[in-house]
Each structure stands twice: as structure tokens, then as C-alpha cells.
Scaffold this motif. Structure first.
Motif, PDB file in Angstrom:
ATOM      1  N   UNK A  16      -5.590  -4.441   4.877  1.00 10.90           N
ATOM      2  CA  UNK A  16      -4.331  -4.815   5.515  1.00 10.90           C
ATOM      3  C   UNK A  16      -3.299  -5.110   4.442  1.00 10.90           C
ATOM      4  N   UNK A  17      -2.132  -4.480   4.553  1.00 10.94           N
ATOM      5  CA  UNK A  17      -1.056  -4.631   3.589  1.00 10.94           C
ATOM      6  C   UNK A  17       0.126  -5.350   4.217  1.00 10.94           C
ATOM      7  N   UNK A  66      -2.982   3.402  -0.890  1.00 11.52           N
ATOM      8  CA  UNK A  66      -3.553   3.010   0.394  1.00 11.52           C
ATOM      9  C   UNK A  66      -5.062   3.234   0.438  1.00 11.52           C
ATOM     10  N   UNK A  67      -5.753   2.214   0.925  1.00 11.10           N
ATOM     11  CA  UNK A  67      -7.194   2.312   1.170  1.00 11.10           C
ATOM     12  C   UNK A  67      -7.448   1.934   2.621  1.00 11.10           C
ATOM     13  N   UNK A  68      -8.151   2.790   3.323  1.00 10.81           N
ATOM     14  CA  UNK A  68      -8.481   2.543   4.733  1.00 10.81           C
ATOM     15  C   UNK A  68      -9.220   1.209   4.855  1.00 10.81           C
ATOM     16  N   UNK A  69      -8.874   0.438   5.865  1.00  7.05           N
ATOM     17  CA  UNK A  69      -9.530  -0.832   6.130  1.00  7.05           C
ATOM     18  C   UNK A  69      -8.891  -2.022   5.441  1.00  7.05           C
ATOM     19  N   UNK A  76       0.854  -1.183   0.000  1.00  7.59           N
ATOM     20  CA  UNK A  76       0.000   0.000   0.000  1.00  7.59           C
ATOM     21  C   UNK A  76       0.889   1.231   0.000  1.00  7.59           C
ATOM     22  N   UNK A  77       0.539   2.237  -0.797  1.00  6.03           N
ATOM     23  CA  UNK A  77       1.377   3.421  -0.931  1.00  6.03           C
ATOM     24  C   UNK A  77       0.587   4.670  -0.542  1.00  6.03           C
ATOM     25  N   UNK A  78       1.163   5.475   0.350  1.00  8.88           N
ATOM     26  CA  UNK A  78       0.604   6.763   0.745  1.00  8.88           C
ATOM     27  C   UNK A  78       1.519   7.827   0.153  1.00  8.88           C
ATOM     28  N   UNK A 131      -2.595   2.135  11.249  1.00 10.48           N
ATOM     29  CA  UNK A 131      -2.921   0.705  11.218  1.00 10.48           C
ATOM     30  C   UNK A 131      -2.869   0.202   9.783  1.00 10.48           C
ATOM     31  N   UNK A 132      -2.887  -1.118   9.639  1.00 14.06           N
ATOM     32  CA  UNK A 132      -3.080  -1.701   8.328  1.00 14.06           C
ATOM     33  C   UNK A 132      -1.861  -2.244   7.622  1.00 14.06           C
ATOM     34  N   UNK A 133      -0.711  -2.445   8.339  1.00 12.15           N
ATOM     35  CA  UNK A 133       0.464  -2.991   7.667  1.00 12.15           C
ATOM     36  C   UNK A 133       1.357  -3.735   8.639  1.00 12.15           C
ATOM     37  N   UNK A 134       1.976  -4.804   8.125  1.00 11.73           N
ATOM     38  CA  UNK A 134       2.944  -5.554   8.915  1.00 11.73           C
ATOM     39  C   UNK A 134       4.272  -4.801   8.999  1.00 11.73           C
TER      40      UNK A 134
END
Length: 104
Positions: free
Chosen positions: A33-34, A28-31, A3-5, A48-51
Motif C-alpha cells: 500500500x502506497x 510498484x510492487x503488488x500487495x 510507488x511508481x509504475x 488497488x494499493x494507493x490513497x
């Protein structure tokens, strides 16, 4: 999946980069998990949302100050030295923490 911001002004460049390397990614999309979240510059970093979260920037970020990370050098295009090796830095750059890499 990565996911890229990033700032919208950099979206076209990012599309070309990931297409070149045939890497699965999306903005990146909210919700969602990347496996990896790549944040470019000083964009708002999701909590949140990434290892694994990677921050990529050539300048000191607000996040550095918030987390107490020491920026030891900032420069425009320059050379970096590490042990006996020297390599070019073509854009803005920073050195973090102890001087394992020296910007000259």
C-alpha cells in the motif's frame, strides 16, 4: 512512500529524478500500500494499493477514453496559457476538459 509504475526504458531516468529530490519511492510492487501511486504513460494501472493515484503522460491515454475524460488538445512542444501567464511545455502535452489552460 511513492510507488511508481513505468516502462522499464524509463527506470534510469526515474531513479535520477527521485534521487535528486531525496524522495522515498520504489517501483510498484503488488500487495504494497502506497501513499501515492505515480503511473507514467499508458502503463497498466493497478486497481488497488494507493490513497492517491497520479497519471502522468503527454498524450491521450486508454484510461481517458474508458473514464470519458475529454482531451481538448494535443501538441508537441508548445506554450501553455493560464489566465495572464504563459509558460513553455518542452515535451508532448494534452489539455483536459474545459479550456482553463490553453495550448498554443
Amino acid at each position: 512512500m511513492i510507488g511508481v509504475v513505468a516502462n522499464p526504458s524509463e527506470h534510469a531516468i526515474l531513479r535520477e529524478f527521485f534521487q535528486l529530490f531525496k524522495t522515498p519511492w520504489e517501483f510498484y510492487r503488488r500487495g504494497v500500500n502506497y501513499d501515492v501511486l505515480l503511473a507514467i504513460g499508458d502503463e497498466q494501472l493497478p486497481s488497488e494499493g494507493a490513497a492517491l493515484v497520479i497519471l502522468y503522460a503527454g498524450q491521450k491515454l486508454r484510461w481517458d477514453a474508458e473514464k470519458g475524460i475529454e482531451v481538448t488538445a494535443e501538441s508537441k512542444p508548445a506554450w501553455a496559457e493560464f489566465e495572464q501567464s504563459r509558460f513553455p511545455l518542452y515535451g508532448d502535452s494534452v489539455a483536459l476538459g474545459r479550456e482553463t489552460v490553453r495550448i498554443v
